[in-house]
Design a protein around this motif. Structure first.
Motif, PDB file in Angstrom:
ATOM      1  N   LEU A  77      33.132  95.575   2.760  1.00 54.63           N
ATOM      2  CA  LEU A  77      32.756  94.413   1.952  1.00 54.63           C
ATOM      3  C   LEU A  77      31.244  94.209   1.976  1.00 54.63           C
ATOM      4  O   LEU A  77      30.621  93.914   0.949  1.00 54.63           O
ATOM      5  N   TRP A  78      30.668  94.369   3.161  1.00 59.03           N
ATOM      6  CA  TRP A  78      29.216  94.242   3.296  1.00 59.03           C
ATOM      7  C   TRP A  78      28.492  95.320   2.476  1.00 59.03           C
ATOM      8  O   TRP A  78      27.496  95.044   1.794  1.00 59.03           O
ATOM      9  N   ALA A  79      28.985  96.557   2.542  1.00 61.26           N
ATOM     10  CA  ALA A  79      28.376  97.655   1.781  1.00 61.26           C
ATOM     11  C   ALA A  79      28.460  97.393   0.274  1.00 61.26           C
ATOM     12  O   ALA A  79      27.501  97.658  -0.477  1.00 61.26           O
ATOM     13  N   PHE A  80      29.577  96.880  -0.209  1.00 58.82           N
ATOM     14  CA  PHE A  80      29.715  96.584  -1.638  1.00 58.82           C
ATOM     15  C   PHE A  80      28.706  95.509  -2.056  1.00 58.82           C
ATOM     16  O   PHE A  80      28.117  95.581  -3.151  1.00 58.82           O
ATOM     17  N   LYS A  81      28.513  94.519  -1.202  1.00 58.46           N
ATOM     18  CA  LYS A  81      27.567  93.453  -1.511  1.00 58.46           C
ATOM     19  C   LYS A  81      26.143  93.997  -1.644  1.00 58.46           C
ATOM     20  O   LYS A  81      25.391  93.595  -2.557  1.00 58.46           O
TER      21      LYS A  81
END
Length: 448
Positions: A77-81
């Motif tokens: 989720l952090w990487a997508f953000k």
């Protein structure tokens, strides 16, 4: 581990998704270093068996990671953000370039003039009236050459376009968007939109899983708003992509491409043909302009070739800016005409005398008569002046008398005797004459 933050700060950074502590590269490394359940159980067993023995740095690091709930979901989720803005930019910019490129080509007068001129050339060479030609033929224009001067068809095309359309440009500098679009694979771009949509859906699932452990907090609210905004922007990207591709198909029909070929034509291939042709056109156009400039300079030089400077000045009298320049030019012209008159009477050199006057002295009676009567010309005056200066010029006086070179035997004396008739004997005396020889010589001289 040396490139990652300390284990105690990694957990805080992951829970808060703080990019100031760990960047995108660190997230990617953690995704490849996730501890397995087996590794976790072995570390815990070893810790229970030896409670007094501290864990190593690697074991402590893995144990810290296992203490974070739903670690893979949080990291993804952090990487997508972090990746979303760059991913969106990589999709939106090529679509904008393709849209602007098509609009530029449609409204560009130079491009229209090139296509119309090339069509006229093809009709003339083939002898058949046609409505158009395949756009791929633009790639072959620089390769076709004439049989006389071996100039390319593009060379002649540049000449004709510049003659028919004086306001035309080099085309390449005006279609930068087309050049950028030629480097993009639009099939891959469509796949990236689909991939971005799938990642957004997966991020929603990750957020739901994380919310089960963390409950309702500020981070969850912010991430929910962020994912909702991402979903809307992805939908807009999809719509823009579809509309731009429809415009591209209409642009192909505007170019005259048949309907059955429209679906097979790729945007990057057409843009590449246009970009490469425009680059060749600019290069050839610059070369043609240089040739025309050289020919114009050569014609200007030929206008004054073989003429006297005075004639050129006479032709340019009206071109001087001030009255002083004009008067100076007229004076030079007048002086030049007087000199030419003298030359026509007395030859190319005014001081050269005629053959019949070569033997006449400046002080001869005829010369004096001419001086008295004033029958001499300006050229004769110059000759007389030079002769008078030469005749009246005083000889150069020597500062010291020149010494004669003495011979080696300068103190020798000679005696000429005549012992036999018809023969002369010369005798050299070193110590002078004796008394007897002096008497003999005196008697000889008296008798002679």
């Amino acid at each position: 581990m040396t490139k990652l933050p300390p284990p105690r700060s990694i957990k805080t950074a992951i829970l808060k998704m703080d990019a100031t502590i760990m960047n995108r590269e660190g997230i990617e490394k953690l995704l490849t270093m996730l501890p397995t359940e087996e590794e976790r159980s072995k570390i815990q067993e070893a810790q229970v068996a030896n409670p007094e023995m501290p864990l190593g740095s690697a074991e402590q690091f893995l144990l810290t990671l296992t203490s974070i709930s739903e670690l893979p979901a949080r990291l993804k989720l952090w990487a997508f953000k972090l990746d979303f803005e760059n991913s969106e930019k990589e999709i939106a910019e090529p679509l904008m370039d393709l849209k602007q490129g098509m609009e530029t080509l449609k409204s560009n007068k130079t491009f229209r003039g090139i296509l119309s001129t090339l069509l006229s050339i093809g009709i003339f060479l083939n002898g058949n009236e046609v409505k158009g030609f395949q756009i791929e033929y633009l790639a072959k224009v620089p390769e076709v050459k004439d049989t006389v001067h071996k100039h390319t068809l593009l060379h002649h095309l540049c000449h004709m376009v510049m003659e028919k359309f004086p306001d035309s440009t080099d085309l390449y500098s005006e279609i930068g968007a087309v050049t950028r679009a030629s480097k993009v694979d639009f099939e891959e771009l469509a796949a990236n939109i689909l991939k971005l949509e799938q990642e957004c859906k997966a991020s929603w699932d990750h957020l739901k899983v994380i919310a089960k452990h963390d409950g309702s907090n500020i981070m969850k609210v912010k991430m929910s708003d962020f994912l909702a905004d991402c979903a809307e922007r992805i939908i807009v990207l999809d719509i823009v992509h579809r509309r731009v591709m429809n415009r591209f198909h209409k642009f192909l029909l505007w170019l005259g491409i048949p309907m059955h070929r429209v679906q097979d034509m790729k945007p990057n291939e057409l843009c590449r043909i246009m970009s490469e042709f425009s680059l060749e056109y600019r290069t050839t156009r610059e070369r043609v302009l240089q040739q025309l400039e050289k020919k114009a300079n050569h014609r200007e030089r030929n206008k004054t070739r073989g003429k006297m400077i005075t004639e050129v000045c006479h032709n340019k009298v009206g071109k001087f800016r001030t009255k002083e320049d004009r008067a100076d030019a007229e004076l030079r012209q007048l002086l030049g005409s007087d000199i030419s008159d003298v030359e026509s009477i007395h030859g190319s050199l005014p001081w050269r005398r005629q053959r019949k006057d070569m033997g006449r002295s400046v002080f001869s009676p005829l010369a004096r008569d001419e001086l008295v009567n004033g029958n001499l010309t300006d050229g004769d005056d110059e000759i007389l002046e030079s002769l008078v200066k030469t005749a009246t010029k005083a000889p150069a006086t020597r500062t010291a008398p020149r010494e004669r070179k003495r011979t080696r035997n300068a103190d020798r004396k000679s005696l000429v005797l005549e012992p036999l008739e018809g023969f002369v004997v010369r005798r050299t005396l070193k110590n002078g004459l004796s008394e007897e020889e002096k008497k003999h010589l005196a008697t000889y001289i008296k008798g002679y």
